[in-house]
Design a protein around this motif. Structure first.
Motif, PDB file in Angstrom:
ATOM      1  N   ALA B 152      67.042  23.310  66.109  1.00  0.00           N
ATOM      2  CA  ALA B 152      66.878  23.734  64.633  1.00  0.00           C
ATOM      3  C   ALA B 152      65.717  22.066  64.389  1.00  0.00           C
ATOM      4  O   ALA B 152      65.965  21.352  65.047  1.00  0.00           O
ATOM      5  N   GLN B 154      64.558  19.289  60.982  1.00  0.00           N
ATOM      6  CA  GLN B 154      65.320  19.402  59.181  1.00  0.00           C
ATOM      7  C   GLN B 154      64.546  17.895  58.915  1.00  0.00           C
ATOM      8  O   GLN B 154      64.665  17.520  60.460  1.00  0.00           O
ATOM      9  N   VAL B 156      65.778  15.323  56.265  1.00  0.00           N
ATOM     10  CA  VAL B 156      66.854  14.283  55.799  1.00  0.00           C
ATOM     11  C   VAL B 156      65.994  13.056  55.096  1.00  0.00           C
ATOM     12  O   VAL B 156      65.374  12.733  55.539  1.00  0.00           O
ATOM     13  N   PRO B 157      66.986  13.044  53.391  1.00  0.00           N
ATOM     14  CA  PRO B 157      66.404  12.216  53.002  1.00  0.00           C
ATOM     15  C   PRO B 157      66.956  11.230  53.561  1.00  0.00           C
ATOM     16  O   PRO B 157      68.906  11.190  53.175  1.00  0.00           O
ATOM     17  N   ILE B 158      66.775   9.914  53.025  1.00  0.00           N
ATOM     18  CA  ILE B 158      67.297   8.786  53.807  1.00  0.00           C
ATOM     19  C   ILE B 158      68.105   7.509  52.405  1.00  0.00           C
ATOM     20  O   ILE B 158      68.546   7.384  52.412  1.00  0.00           O
ATOM     21  N   GLU B 159      66.055   7.827  51.712  1.00  0.00           N
ATOM     22  CA  GLU B 159      66.424   6.801  50.999  1.00  0.00           C
ATOM     23  C   GLU B 159      64.831   6.987  49.480  1.00  0.00           C
ATOM     24  O   GLU B 159      64.235   7.372  50.325  1.00  0.00           O
ATOM     25  N   LYS B 162      61.894   7.260  52.107  1.00  0.00           N
ATOM     26  CA  LYS B 162      62.378   7.109  53.291  1.00  0.00           C
ATOM     27  C   LYS B 162      62.543   8.330  53.856  1.00  0.00           C
ATOM     28  O   LYS B 162      63.909   9.092  53.061  1.00  0.00           O
ATOM     29  N   LEU B 164      64.393  11.660  57.178  1.00  0.00           N
ATOM     30  CA  LEU B 164      64.330  11.284  58.703  1.00  0.00           C
ATOM     31  C   LEU B 164      64.328  12.567  59.485  1.00  0.00           C
ATOM     32  O   LEU B 164      64.396  13.604  58.459  1.00  0.00           O
ATOM     33  N   ILE B 166      63.841  15.395  62.086  1.00  0.00           N
ATOM     34  CA  ILE B 166      65.355  15.836  63.185  1.00  0.00           C
ATOM     35  C   ILE B 166      65.464  16.637  63.801  1.00  0.00           C
ATOM     36  O   ILE B 166      64.727  17.555  63.868  1.00  0.00           O
ATOM     37  N   ARG B 180      57.680   7.820  56.944  1.00  0.00           N
ATOM     38  CA  ARG B 180      57.478   7.477  55.321  1.00  0.00           C
ATOM     39  C   ARG B 180      57.405   8.875  54.802  1.00  0.00           C
ATOM     40  O   ARG B 180      56.177   9.178  55.255  1.00  0.00           O
ATOM     41  N   ILE B 191      64.519  20.010  51.189  1.00  0.00           N
ATOM     42  CA  ILE B 191      65.216  21.272  52.640  1.00  0.00           C
ATOM     43  C   ILE B 191      64.353  22.463  52.249  1.00  0.00           C
ATOM     44  O   ILE B 191      64.589  22.789  53.424  1.00  0.00           O
TER      45      ILE B 191
END
Lengths: 363, 363
Positions: B152, B154, B156-159, B162, B164, B166, B180, B191
């Motif tokens: 997998a 991915q 993923v939004p953090i803020e 920013k 992440l 994975i 960033r 997504i």
DNA sequence: ATTAGCACTCAATGGTATCGAGTGCTAACA
DNA sequence: TGTTAGCACTCGATACCATTGAGTGCTAAT
């Protein structure tokens, strides 16, 4: 350690006990012994240091200093060796903290200013450079971040029946944990759960997750135990990973450069001591009352195995919160001025870089 | 190392050179020396081992064995000491691989069967138990997983600004990297990107990500360079983290139990050697042609610093792919039977547990 | 072919003499 | 009164030597 408030009073006591000449002689002896590791004789002092005194006079003074407990004699016809008490006085009142040599400053800078994006990596690097610069053994604990706060929490689907829990803290530390979830859960639902978790947890410190918060979550979304439990376990696992702290060591073989460890038994004792990570950790983290550099000399280290070693340690912080410490350990006959200066500098540097790392994560 | 195909031929040569009695004597000498670390005399052999021969006869045989290069004499009036060649013969043809004691089996089992959910943690554990059981120094490389495949990927939004990245592999290894991204990117878009990445990458090995795949992604979605570049960099970083391998060491202070390291210079040499992680890694991973346990004796280790040590090593695998290795290092006077038996067992155990870990991640 | 016997070797051990760095004390000196 | 030169004394370190004993190789007898 003498607190700075007491230092003035201490000084008066000291002057009563030790006149300027005695101090000069004691300092000369310790300086010499630190350099040579050989018991220091009166003649040596008279010759090497320009004190304008004969060896006989120095001999008398040395006898006094011994009686006061600052010096010791390995045997009756040998020179003098500093006692722990002697080193203590030396560190607190006699030695001169000279400037750190430019090459050391450069060494630290170049080691610390490489692009590092993991907090614990930075500490590792700092420990490494300390052992290289001081030529002793360095140790450091990785950051403990129980007091840092959640910045983001996510549950990400991986494949049917599996998801990944991710926790990001304000210090920029990321941890994850693979969990098993009911097969029927749809990705969309996980996004909803993630959003809710974020809403509830962001801003809390890692230590603040408790039943109340969990209850709030359950109240706001219809969620089965089969899904909630693994997620909470995953978050807990992430937290414990973030909070777990290890000890790094560097320059362990440096001790072979020092004659006090020429004896295989001493060497073994020392290295075996370094193998006990928990004790090491306790040693490094005990007695860190203020934010200055702390020196523990010989038997002041209440732990067996390093009664003939000294430890110079300091903490590092994120904002105002102490999150870990770094230290240098070596024979009591340590080059205190150099080590303390280095420690002061690296402490400052770590704090700077940590700040950069967290704030300027925006790179 | 003698391949098993050659072993039959070897055996004939051997019988030509060494009759049964010589072999028995040589074995007795090596067994004795491994136990005592003292040069072995003819009388000792005659007395301790029931060979029904006088010391004089044994003396003659020993002289022969020395001439053939299997034994050496520290000085002309001392007993005999095995040479590297002698140990080689001992390991290949003379020693008896007795059963592993029950307590060792139990030790390994209980250490390995605790719930571990990180691959490298398992290897760490294995290395630890090996040093404890063998009482030598153990070393292991963490898994290299370039050949494992994406399970997998991915983003993923953090803020705001920013995210992440994975990466999860089929071996259950998870890595992540904070990146960033342009502020304007909406979570929904991430997504979509994640889904596309999954579609393109899942099933490929980590080594297979190349320009072609990247091109395919760019063709299928309208994506700005400002978003794609950080994501790709993040994936690359994750891959390099997964593929990077370290060396673990355990039981380094065990060497102090052996008289050959009573000399501080030898001890320093050995420990300094262990500090050179890259060399260590090379040593452990070179010459691993087949899947059996490999023994490197003394100067057979082409690396300076451990010419008087032996290394017993083995690989561990995931499916059919070798992903790392584990070894035990100690004086050439090593208890080969015990170490080799342990190594065989732990290798089997690691492979078992690895399999469980990956398949039965479904827990 | 095996072995008892013997002369020989050589590291290890322990004792003795010597050396020298360093001390404490005394007496002379400023 | 504080400083210092001089001297006898201490004691670890070093070197030297004799002794010991485990082990060898060789020879001659079985």
């Amino acid at each position: 350690m003498v607190s700075s408030a007491n230092k003035g009073v201490m000084k008066v006591f000291l002057d009563d006990m030790l006149d300027e000449r005695k101090k000069r002689i004691l300092r000369a002896i310790i300086d010499d012994y630190i350099g040579t590791a050989e018991p220091v004789g009166s003649r040596t002092i008279a010759r090497k240091h320009e004190l304008g005194l004969s060896s006989a006079t120095i001999r008398n003074e040395m006898a006094d200093l011994e009686e006061m407990g600052f010096l010791a004699q390995p045997h009756s016809s040998a020179g003098r060796v500093p006692s722990d008490k002697g080193y203590r006085l030396y560190v607190d009142h006699l030695m001169e903290l000279n400037e750190l040599p430019v090459e050391d400053i450069e060494g630290i800078k170049s080691a610390m200013e490489v692009k590092i994006n993991e907090l614990s990596q930075l500490i590792r690097q700092a420990s490494m450079v300390m052992s290289r610069i001081t030529r002793y053994t360095s140790l450091a604990t990785t950051p403990q971040l129980k007091k840092s706060t959640f910045k983001a929490v996510q549950v990400v689907p991986i494949e049917t029946g599996k998801a990944l829990v991710i926790v990001v803290t304000d210090a920029g530390v990321v941890r994850n944990c693979l969990i098993r979830i009911p097969d029927a859960i749809l990705p969309d639902f996980l996004i909803k759960v993630s959003n809710l978790l974020n809403e509830k947890l962001v801003g809390l410190t890692l230590g603040q997750v408790d039943r109340k918060v969990v209850g709030e979550i359950q109240d706001e979304i219809i969620i089965t135990k089969e899904l909630l439990m693994p997620i909470l376990k995953g978050i807990a696992e992430c937290i414990s990973q973030i909070d777990s702290h290890e000890v790094f060591l560097d320059g362990t073989t440096n001790i072979f450069n020092y004659p006090e460890f020429r004896d295989i038994i001493k060497a073994k004792e020392f290295l075996s001591f370094l193998d006990q990570k928990e004790i090491l950790c306790g040693l490094l983290e005990s007695n860190l009352p203020n934010d200055s550099v702390v020196v523990k000399i010989g038997a002041e280290n209440c732990v067996d195995g390093i009664k003939e070693c000294s430890l110079v340690k300091a903490t590092y912080s994120l904002g105002d919160v102490v999150i870990g410490s770094i230290g240098v350990i070596g024979p009591t006959r340590m080059e205190y001025p150099r080590v303390i200066s280095s420690m002061n500098y690296i402490k400052k540097k770590i704090n700077q870089e940590l700040k950069k790392l967290v704030e300027g994560n925006t790179e």
